[in-house]
Design a protein around this motif. Structure first.
Motif, PDB file in Angstrom:
ATOM      1  N   ASP B  62      79.337  21.697  95.602  1.00 45.36           N
ATOM      2  CA  ASP B  62      77.970  22.135  95.355  1.00 45.36           C
ATOM      3  C   ASP B  62      77.918  23.107  94.161  1.00 45.36           C
ATOM      4  O   ASP B  62      77.276  24.157  94.216  1.00 45.36           O
ATOM      5  N   TYR B  63      78.605  22.709  93.092  1.00 45.80           N
ATOM      6  CA  TYR B  63      78.678  23.560  91.900  1.00 45.80           C
ATOM      7  C   TYR B  63      77.331  23.759  91.209  1.00 45.80           C
ATOM      8  O   TYR B  63      77.160  24.678  90.415  1.00 45.80           O
ATOM      9  N   LEU B  64      76.395  22.876  91.520  1.00 48.98           N
ATOM     10  CA  LEU B  64      75.054  22.993  90.950  1.00 48.98           C
ATOM     11  C   LEU B  64      74.504  24.420  91.106  1.00 48.98           C
ATOM     12  O   LEU B  64      73.806  24.931  90.247  1.00 48.98           O
ATOM     13  N   ARG B  65      74.854  25.049  92.224  1.00 57.08           N
ATOM     14  CA  ARG B  65      74.337  26.384  92.530  1.00 57.08           C
ATOM     15  C   ARG B  65      74.839  27.461  91.579  1.00 57.08           C
ATOM     16  O   ARG B  65      74.164  28.450  91.358  1.00 57.08           O
ATOM     17  N   ILE B  66      76.068  27.282  91.047  1.00 58.41           N
ATOM     18  CA  ILE B  66      76.631  28.354  90.213  1.00 58.41           C
ATOM     19  C   ILE B  66      76.872  27.945  88.769  1.00 58.41           C
ATOM     20  O   ILE B  66      77.120  28.793  87.932  1.00 58.41           O
ATOM     21  N   ASP B  67      76.795  26.647  88.488  1.00 56.11           N
ATOM     22  CA  ASP B  67      77.040  26.168  87.129  1.00 56.11           C
ATOM     23  C   ASP B  67      76.096  26.891  86.148  1.00 56.11           C
ATOM     24  O   ASP B  67      74.882  26.703  86.213  1.00 56.11           O
ATOM     25  N   PRO B  68      76.641  27.729  85.246  1.00 59.86           N
ATOM     26  CA  PRO B  68      75.770  28.493  84.336  1.00 59.86           C
ATOM     27  C   PRO B  68      74.959  27.586  83.405  1.00 59.86           C
ATOM     28  O   PRO B  68      73.879  27.968  82.960  1.00 59.86           O
ATOM     29  N   VAL B  69      75.477  26.382  83.139  1.00 59.66           N
ATOM     30  CA  VAL B  69      74.742  25.464  82.253  1.00 59.66           C
ATOM     31  C   VAL B  69      73.453  25.031  82.933  1.00 59.66           C
ATOM     32  O   VAL B  69      72.364  25.102  82.357  1.00 59.66           O
ATOM     33  N   VAL B  70      73.565  24.616  84.187  1.00 55.70           N
ATOM     34  CA  VAL B  70      72.383  24.185  84.931  1.00 55.70           C
ATOM     35  C   VAL B  70      71.458  25.375  85.162  1.00 55.70           C
ATOM     36  O   VAL B  70      70.249  25.299  84.946  1.00 55.70           O
ATOM     37  N   GLN B  71      72.063  26.507  85.569  1.00 61.62           N
ATOM     38  CA  GLN B  71      71.259  27.701  85.849  1.00 61.62           C
ATOM     39  C   GLN B  71      70.453  28.132  84.635  1.00 61.62           C
ATOM     40  O   GLN B  71      69.324  28.579  84.746  1.00 61.62           O
ATOM     41  N   SER B  72      71.052  28.006  83.453  1.00 57.71           N
ATOM     42  CA  SER B  72      70.360  28.518  82.265  1.00 57.71           C
ATOM     43  C   SER B  72      69.473  27.466  81.614  1.00 57.71           C
ATOM     44  O   SER B  72      68.615  27.811  80.812  1.00 57.71           O
ATOM     45  N   CYS B  73      69.672  26.188  81.926  1.00 63.73           N
ATOM     46  CA  CYS B  73      68.848  25.159  81.287  1.00 63.73           C
ATOM     47  C   CYS B  73      67.656  24.758  82.127  1.00 63.73           C
ATOM     48  O   CYS B  73      66.658  24.273  81.613  1.00 63.73           O
ATOM     49  N   TYR B  74      67.771  24.958  83.444  1.00 59.60           N
ATOM     50  CA  TYR B  74      66.675  24.570  84.312  1.00 59.60           C
ATOM     51  C   TYR B  74      65.448  25.413  83.952  1.00 59.60           C
ATOM     52  O   TYR B  74      65.537  26.639  83.863  1.00 59.60           O
TER      53      TYR B  74
END
Lengths: 211, 233
Positions: B62-74
């Motif tokens: 469940d890396y979606l929760r911490i992935d900085p790329v996803v966190q910062s692009c969403y």
């Protein structure tokens, strides 16, 4: 100083944000008499503020809003696409290389230096994100401000008369325009770059930044 | 790139998109290329070249929760170099090490795409190299990477279930005029003059038409308008 903040980051700068929306009410509702909505707290917001736009804000030394503008990508919903097609010859301008700039606002006390600093921050956005044009909606008094700081846009179309005239225009990034803005704002490129990096992070490694 | 775009134009299913993501990775000469989108109705799709073991691991952890790329692009719309992101904190550093162990690479560049009606996507290239090499690569390819993200996205929008059939490609009469005069061999100055607009404005009209046509450049945009019968010369 300049802050680049997405709408979902504004809650961490509540005083700054509230003063921005209040200054927008006084510029657009009171001074320009645009038919905009002002809430009970005297703040002006529209539907595009709900799309998580990016705000570029001049924060005064006392922490309040000095001036600002709002950006949205033209690949999504835009004010020009939904309300001002008659000013762009019916062309719905859409490109990942063009961002829309709306609600350019200056507080009552802000002068041309702050307007120039905001435009300079805009050119920093273009450089940093590979954007080639800004598409903007603005009114007649702002047109004079842009002229005074040497950042007049290419006007695509206008409607209305006198102070009520609303126009759509384009800005492109050019080194000459940027040099003029730096002279006018009195803010060095290095300082502007620092504010940019503070918001977006540093991509250049120390070595390549020197090279 | 034009050959890839022509193939992309013809693509009608996810398997073809997958093959095109591999071709585009080779075109850019990077280790990986990934395109992932969330439709207006919340459905998720993806294609790309990451090791399937990494994709499985990513989901499992469940890396979606911490992935900085996803966190910062969403919810964002500016492209990011991964170096601009915050990789501090133990869980994030562990995630980064795990990604590198699975061959993702130490460098990356991600373009968030915001489409109409809530559609959202991210397009990523990643690679293993030193900072200077990567910085030079991004400087030279930023524009094309941004455009590539949107080529994929326009195709993805065609796959949206309730999309109106002709919603994607609509050129206004002014854009049609500009494309027509260019197809007739007018110079930009002559087209601008004929349409009574500045060359600057013309550039933006052409760029907007290029985007809507999913074309690589002006010549390609003119060719596509002709092919699709949007203009007649």
């Amino acid at each position: 100083m300049i802050r680049y903040l997405y709408a979902d980051e504004l809650h961490r700068h509540e005083r700054l944000a509230r003063s921005m929306f209040r200054d927008r009410a006084s510029q657009f509702a009171e001074r320009l008499k645009w038919p905009v909505k002002v809430d009970l707290h005297g703040e002006e917001r529209d539907q595009y503020d709900l799309l998580n736009p990016l705000y570029v804000i001049w924060e005064r030394p006392d922490g309040l809003h000095g001036g600002s503008m709002r950006f949205l990508p033209t690949t999504g919903r835009t004010m020009t696409g939904e309300h001002f097609l008659h000013l762009t010859d019916g062309v719905h301008i859409q490109s990942p290389l063009i961002w829309e700039c709306t609600r350019f606002c200056l507080s009552d006390e802000a002068g041309p230096r702050i307007a120039a600093a905001l435009m300079q921050a805009g050119s920093e956005l273009m450089r940093g994100h590979g954007i080639e044009h800004f598409l903007g909606v603005f009114d007649a008094p702002m047109e004079r401000v842009y002229r005074a700081i040497g950042a007049s846009p290419d006007v695509l179309g206008s409607a209305g008369r006198g102070r009520a005239r609303t126009s759509v225009g384009l800005w492109a990034y050019t080194p000459e325009a940027k040099a003029k803005l730096i002279a006018r704002s009195g803010i060095s490129q290095e300082l502007m770059r620092l504010w940019y990096v503070r918001s977006f992070g540093r991509a250049e490694s120390a070595k390549s930044a020197v090279a | 790139m034009i050959a890839i775009l022509e193939a992309l134009e013809q693509a009608s299913d996810l398997a073809e998109l997958q093959a095109l993501s591999e071709r585009m990775r080779d075109y850019f000469g990077v280790d990986h290329l990934v395109y992932h989108w969330v439709s207006g109705t919340g459905e998720q799709y993806g294609c790309g070249t990451y090791d399937p073991a990494w994709v499985a691991r990513y989901l499992e952890k469940d890396y979606l929760r911490i992935d900085p790329v996803v966190q910062s692009c969403y919810q964002r719309f500016h492209p990011v170099d991964w170096k601009q992101l915050n990789w501090s904190g133990k869980p994030v550093r562990d995630f980064q090490r795990d990604a590198m162990d699975h061959g993702v690479g130490n460098q990356g560049f991600t373009v968030p795409v915001r489409g109409p009606s809530g559609q959202f996507a991210i397009f990523t290239v990643s690679h293993s190299c030193d900072d200077c090499t990567w910085h030079a690569f991004i400087e030279n390819n930023r524009r094309e990477l941004i455009l590539a993200a949107h080529y994929f996205n326009q195709k993805a929008l065609e796959f949206e279930p309730d999309r109106a059939p002709d919603a994607a490609m609509h050129l206004s009469p002014r854009e049609v005029d500009a494309m027509t005069f260019l197809a007739m061999g007018y110079s930009r100055a002559q087209v601008a003059d004929t349409l009574s607009i500045s060359e600057h404005t013309l550039r933006v009209y052409i760029e907007s038409a290029r985007h809507k046509l999913g074309a690589a450049n002006t010549t390609h945009a003119v060719a596509r308008s002709l092919q699709q019968g949007l203009i007649i010369v």
